[in-house]
Write a protein that holds these residues in place. Structure first.
Motif, PDB file in Angstrom:
ATOM      1  N   MET A   8      75.383  -6.507  60.165  1.00  0.00           N
ATOM      2  CA  MET A   8      75.486  -5.080  60.472  1.00  0.00           C
ATOM      3  C   MET A   8      74.289  -4.299  59.941  1.00  0.00           C
ATOM      4  SD  MET A   8      77.959  -4.796  62.458  1.00  0.00           S
ATOM      5  CE  MET A   8      77.855  -3.015  62.583  1.00  0.00           C
ATOM      6  N   ALA A   9      73.754  -4.676  58.781  1.00  0.00           N
ATOM      7  CA  ALA A   9      72.563  -4.005  58.255  1.00  0.00           C
ATOM      8  C   ALA A   9      71.379  -4.229  59.189  1.00  0.00           C
ATOM      9  CB  ALA A   9      72.248  -4.521  56.858  1.00  0.00           C
ATOM     10  N   GLN A  15      69.396  -0.701  66.096  1.00  0.00           N
ATOM     11  CA  GLN A  15      69.900   0.480  66.794  1.00  0.00           C
ATOM     12  C   GLN A  15      68.987   1.681  66.553  1.00  0.00           C
ATOM     13  OE1 GLN A  15      72.862   1.061  68.668  1.00  0.00           O
ATOM     14  NE2 GLN A  15      73.250  -1.127  68.762  1.00  0.00           N
ATOM     15  N   ALA A  16      68.521   1.843  65.313  1.00  0.00           N
ATOM     16  CA  ALA A  16      67.630   2.962  64.986  1.00  0.00           C
ATOM     17  C   ALA A  16      66.320   2.858  65.756  1.00  0.00           C
ATOM     18  CB  ALA A  16      67.364   3.004  63.491  1.00  0.00           C
ATOM     19  N   SER A 232      72.005   9.477  70.991  1.00  0.00           N
ATOM     20  CA  SER A 232      73.392   9.376  70.565  1.00  0.00           C
ATOM     21  C   SER A 232      73.511   9.873  69.136  1.00  0.00           C
ATOM     22  CB  SER A 232      73.894   7.922  70.667  1.00  0.00           C
ATOM     23  OG  SER A 232      73.190   7.089  69.758  1.00  0.00           O
ATOM     24  N   GLY A 233      74.750  10.053  68.699  1.00  0.00           N
ATOM     25  CA  GLY A 233      74.981  10.448  67.321  1.00  0.00           C
ATOM     26  C   GLY A 233      74.500  11.844  67.009  1.00  0.00           C
ATOM     27  N   MET A 234      73.529  11.924  66.101  1.00  0.00           N
ATOM     28  CA  MET A 234      73.065  13.214  65.594  1.00  0.00           C
ATOM     29  C   MET A 234      71.895  13.809  66.378  1.00  0.00           C
ATOM     30  SD  MET A 234      73.245  12.496  61.506  1.00  0.00           S
ATOM     31  CE  MET A 234      74.801  12.034  60.705  1.00  0.00           C
ATOM     32  N   ASP A 235      71.425  13.125  67.416  1.00  0.00           N
ATOM     33  CA  ASP A 235      70.301  13.632  68.210  1.00  0.00           C
ATOM     34  C   ASP A 235      70.540  13.271  69.662  1.00  0.00           C
ATOM     35  OD1 ASP A 235      67.910  14.415  69.321  1.00  0.00           O
ATOM     36  OD2 ASP A 235      66.645  13.466  67.813  1.00  0.00           O
ATOM     37  N   VAL A 236      71.166  14.188  70.393  1.00  0.00           N
ATOM     38  CA  VAL A 236      71.518  13.953  71.791  1.00  0.00           C
ATOM     39  C   VAL A 236      70.936  15.092  72.618  1.00  0.00           C
ATOM     40  CG1 VAL A 236      73.363  13.461  73.422  1.00  0.00           C
ATOM     41  CG2 VAL A 236      73.685  12.919  71.000  1.00  0.00           C
ATOM     42  N   ILE A 267      81.609  10.712  69.560  1.00  0.00           N
ATOM     43  CA  ILE A 267      81.990   9.394  69.074  1.00  0.00           C
ATOM     44  C   ILE A 267      82.161   9.458  67.560  1.00  0.00           C
ATOM     45  CG2 ILE A 267      81.185   7.001  68.777  1.00  0.00           C
ATOM     46  CD1 ILE A 267      79.729   7.322  71.468  1.00  0.00           C
ATOM     47  N   SER A 268      83.150   8.776  67.050  1.00  0.00           N
ATOM     48  CA  SER A 268      83.430   8.789  65.618  1.00  0.00           C
ATOM     49  C   SER A 268      82.163   8.548  64.808  1.00  0.00           C
ATOM     50  CB  SER A 268      84.468   7.712  65.274  1.00  0.00           C
ATOM     51  OG  SER A 268      84.596   7.570  63.873  1.00  0.00           O
ATOM     52  N   SER A 269      81.940   9.394  63.811  1.00  0.00           N
ATOM     53  CA  SER A 269      80.746   9.245  62.967  1.00  0.00           C
ATOM     54  C   SER A 269      80.763   7.941  62.184  1.00  0.00           C
ATOM     55  CB  SER A 269      80.634  10.426  62.001  1.00  0.00           C
ATOM     56  OG  SER A 269      81.786  10.510  61.175  1.00  0.00           O
ATOM     57  N   ASP A 270      81.920   7.303  62.086  1.00  0.00           N
ATOM     58  CA  ASP A 270      82.002   6.001  61.412  1.00  0.00           C
ATOM     59  C   ASP A 270      81.184   4.946  62.142  1.00  0.00           C
ATOM     60  OD1 ASP A 270      83.748   7.129  59.592  1.00  0.00           O
ATOM     61  OD2 ASP A 270      85.555   6.351  60.566  1.00  0.00           O
ATOM     62  N   TYR A 271      80.912   5.190  63.426  1.00  0.00           N
ATOM     63  CA  TYR A 271      80.232   4.189  64.253  1.00  0.00           C
ATOM     64  C   TYR A 271      78.735   4.451  64.398  1.00  0.00           C
ATOM     65  CZ  TYR A 271      85.116   3.502  65.743  1.00  0.00           C
ATOM     66  OH  TYR A 271      86.474   3.300  65.782  1.00  0.00           O
ATOM     67  N   LEU A 272      78.202   5.440  63.676  1.00  0.00           N
ATOM     68  CA  LEU A 272      76.796   5.817  63.831  1.00  0.00           C
ATOM     69  C   LEU A 272      75.873   4.619  63.624  1.00  0.00           C
ATOM     70  CD1 LEU A 272      74.889   8.292  64.222  1.00  0.00           C
ATOM     71  CD2 LEU A 272      74.777   8.424  61.722  1.00  0.00           C
ATOM     72  N   LEU A 273      74.941   4.424  64.545  1.00  0.00           N
ATOM     73  CA  LEU A 273      73.952   3.345  64.518  1.00  0.00           C
ATOM     74  C   LEU A 273      74.593   1.964  64.420  1.00  0.00           C
ATOM     75  CD1 LEU A 273      71.108   4.884  62.309  1.00  0.00           C
ATOM     76  CD2 LEU A 273      71.230   4.743  64.807  1.00  0.00           C
TER      77      LEU A 273
END
Length: 491
Positions: A8-9, A15-16, A232-236, A267-273
Motif C-alpha cells: 500500500m505504501a 497513485q500520487a 481526484s481527492g483534494m484536487d479535482v 469518495i471517502s477520505s479514508d481511500y485517498l491515494l
C-alpha cells in the motif's frame, strides 16, 4: 511492516505520480502554449514509462503472493482486487509499447485538433491508423487469445463485454429512434436565440457548480475545447466552454462535469491515494454526470429556478415563463455534436461510435473507410447528412488519445442513471419542491451516500444494484424518456 503495508505504501506513491501525470494532461488542455506540444509529448511519455515500470515492478507480484486475503477486511480485499487486476493487465503490455502509445497519443491529440480546425480528415488519418495499430497490439496482449475489444472495455467498465452492450443497445436503439421520429413530427419549443455575454455565462456557471455541491476550495473551473473533469481527492478540476449564441452549452457542460467531479470529491477520505480513491468505472462515473445534468438539472422543478437565474444574468432573453423555459432547455433539435445533443438523441450518437470502433478494432473497418461509414450511419440514424468533418468523424478527441472502449460507457452511464433516478425519486418524495428553490442537496447527498462515497470498494454493477435495488436495465431510462418527451411534445 507487513507485505500489505509495504504494498500500500508503494501503491500510494504510484497513485500520487499518476495524479501528477493527470495534471500534465489538464495543463495541456487548458493553459499550455501550443508550441510546447512536442516537449509535453516527451514529458508525458517519460511519466508513463515510470508509471508502467512501477505497475509491473516485481515487488508488487511478490507482495501479492505473500498476502493472505483472508487476513484482510473488506477494504483491504478491495484494494488487493484492484492492485492485482492492474498488475496482471499491465504486466501483459510490453514497456516499449506503453511508452510508444503515451508519446503517440500525446502528439496525436494536437494533430487531431489541427485537422478538426481545418476539416481535413486526411491530415489525421495516418496518425489515427497508427494509434489503432498500437491499440490493437495492446488489446491482443491483454486479451491473450480472447476478444480484443472486450479487453479494451475492461479498462473502463470491468465485468462487461461487447456482447452484453450489443444486446442492451440493440434494445434501446429502436425505441429511441421511434420516439425521436414522433418528436420530430410534433410541434415543439423554439430554440433560444440572442447574444449571451460569455463573462456572464462563466459567472453563472460557477454559481451552478456550487449549487450542485462542487467544492471550489478543492477545484476550479476553466475553459477548454472539450469539457472534462480531471483529478481526484483534494484536487479535482473541471473545464467548460462558452458560445455567445448558446448559453446552455456552457451551463449544462458545467453541471455534467460537476457530476464527475463531485463523485471524486465525495469518495471517502479514508481511500485517498489508494485504488479505492477513484470512481469505480467510467459507466458509474457517467451515471453521476448524467443524473446531475439531466434528471436533476433538466427537471421541470430545477429549470423553474434556473429561469430566474438566467433572467438575473441576461435580462429578458425571449422566453416568457418557467414552463416555456423547461421546453426550451429540453428541446429536441437537429444537430451533429454528441456533447451538445439533447437527452433523447444523445445515446444514438454513442451507439454509432460503439459500432464503428468495434469494427475498427476487429479489422472489419479500415481508417480509409471510416469517414464514409460514419456519414452513412449518421444519415441513417438522424435523417440528414453530415456537412463537414468537424461535425462528424473529427468531432471527438477520444480516438486520438487511444480511448477505445470508452464511448459505450456514456450510454451505460445513462442506463445506470435511469436506475438511480427511479430509486432516488422513491426515497425523496419532496425532491421537486427543493429543486424548485435551487436546492439540490437532498439529491446530491443521496447520490453521495449511495454511490460516491464508496469509490472503488465494490464492483461497478454491485454499486448500481445496491443503490437502486435492481440489476442494471435499460427499462427505467427508456420509461423516463418516453414520459418526459411525450409530455413536452404532447405525444
Amino acid at each position: 511492516m507487513t507485505a500489505y503495508d509495504d504494498l500500500m505504501a508503494f501503491t500510494r506513491d504510484t497513485q500520487a505520480l499518476g495524479q501528477v501525470a493527470g495534471r500534465l494532461g489538464w495543463d495541456q488542455e487548458t493553459m499550455m502554449p501550443r508550441g510546447a506540444a512536442p516537449q509535453r509529448a516527451e514529458e508525458m511519455a517519460a511519466m508513463e514509462s515510470i508509471l508502467h515500470a512501477r505497475r509491473i515492478d516485481p515487488r508488487v507480484g511478490e507482495w501479492l503472493e505473500a498476502i493472505d486475503p483472508k487476513t484482510l477486511d473488506e477494504v483491504g480485499q478491495a484494494n488487493l482486487r484492484h492492485i492485482r487486476r492492474s498488475f496482471d493487465r499491465t504486466s501483459k503490455i510490453p514497456a516499449a509499447l506503453a511508452t510508444r502509445l503515451a508519446k503517440l497519443t500525446s502528439a496525436s491529440q494536437g494533430i487531431w485538433a489541427e485537422a478538426r480546425e481545418a476539416d481535413d480528415v486526411s491530415a489525421f488519418a495516418p496518425t489515427l491508423a497508427e494509434v489503432i495499430m498500437l491499440k490493437r497490439e495492446e488489446g491482443q496482449a491483454l486479451a491473450a487469445g480472447g476478444d480484443v475489444y472486450d479487453a479494451m472495455l475492461d479498462d473502463y467498465e470491468p465485468g462487461t463485454s461487447g456482447a452484453d452492450l450489443e444486446a442492451m443497445f440493440g434494445a434501446m436503439r429502436p425505441v429511441l429512434s421511434e420516439l425521436r421520429a414522433a418528436v420530430r413530427e410534433a410541434k415543439g419549443p423554439e430554440a433560444i436565440s440572442g447574444d449571451f455575454d460569455e463573462g456572464a455565462q462563466m459567472k453563472l456557471t460557477r454559481q451552478l457548480a456550487k449549487a450542485f455541491g462542487y467544492d471550489m476550495t478543492r477545484g476550479r473551473v476553466d475553459k477548454a475545447v472539450h469539457p472534462f473533469s480531471s483529478g481526484s481527492g483534494m484536487d479535482v478540476r473541471i473545464t467548460t466552454r462558452t458560445n455567445p449564441a448558446d448559453p446552455f452549452n456552457c451551463l449544462y457542460s458545467t453541471i455534467h462535469e460537476v457530476g464527475h467531479a463531485a463523485y471524486e470529491q465525495n469518495i471517502s477520505s479514508d481511500y485517498l491515494l489508494t485504488p479505492l480513491g477513484n470512481g469505480v468505472s467510467m459507466g458509474v462515473h457517467e451515471s453521476q454526470s448524467r443524473i446531475y445534468e439531466n434528471q436533476i438539472g433538466r427537471s421541470r422543478a430545477f429549470t423553474g429556478w434556473l429561469f430566474g437565474q438566467m433572467k438575473d444574468a441576461f435580462g429578458d432573453f425571449g422566453v416568457k415563463n418557467e414552463d416555456d423555459f423547461y421546453g426550451v432547455v429540453n428541446r429536441v433539435g437537429d444537430g451533429y455534436i454528441r456533447t451538445e445533443a439533447d437527452e433523447l438523441q444523445y445515446n444514438l450518437h454513442v451507439l454509432l461510435r460503439f459500432d464503428l470502433e468495434r469494427a475498427l478494432m476487429s479489422g472489419d473497418l479500415q481508417v480509409s473507410e471510416l469517414e464514409t461509414a460514419w456519414n452513412d450511419r449518421f444519415e441513417a440514424d438522424f435523417g440528414y447528412a453530415v456537412d463537414k468533418a468537424s461535425n462528424g468523424v473529427l468531432q471527438d478527441v477520444h480516438w486520438s488519445v487511444g480511448l477505445f472502449g470508452y464511448f459505450p460507457t456514456y450510454s451505460l452511464g445513462n442506463v445506470y442513471a435511469g436506475c438511480l433516478n427511479e430509486a432516488m425519486r422513491k426515497a425523496l418524495p419532496n425532491l421537486d419542491a427543493e429543486l424548485a428553490k435551487g436546492d439540490t442537496s437532498s439529491a446530491t447527498n443521496w447520490l453521495g451516500a449511495n454511490v460516491q462515497t464508496h469509490g472503488g470498494l465494490y464492483e461497478p454493477r454491485a454499486v448500481i444494484e445496491q443503490a437502486s435495488g435492481q440489476a442494471p436495465s435499460e427499462a427505467p431510462l427508456l420509461g423516463y424518456l418516453k414520459e418526459k418527451f411525450s409530455g413536452i411534445y404532447n405525444l
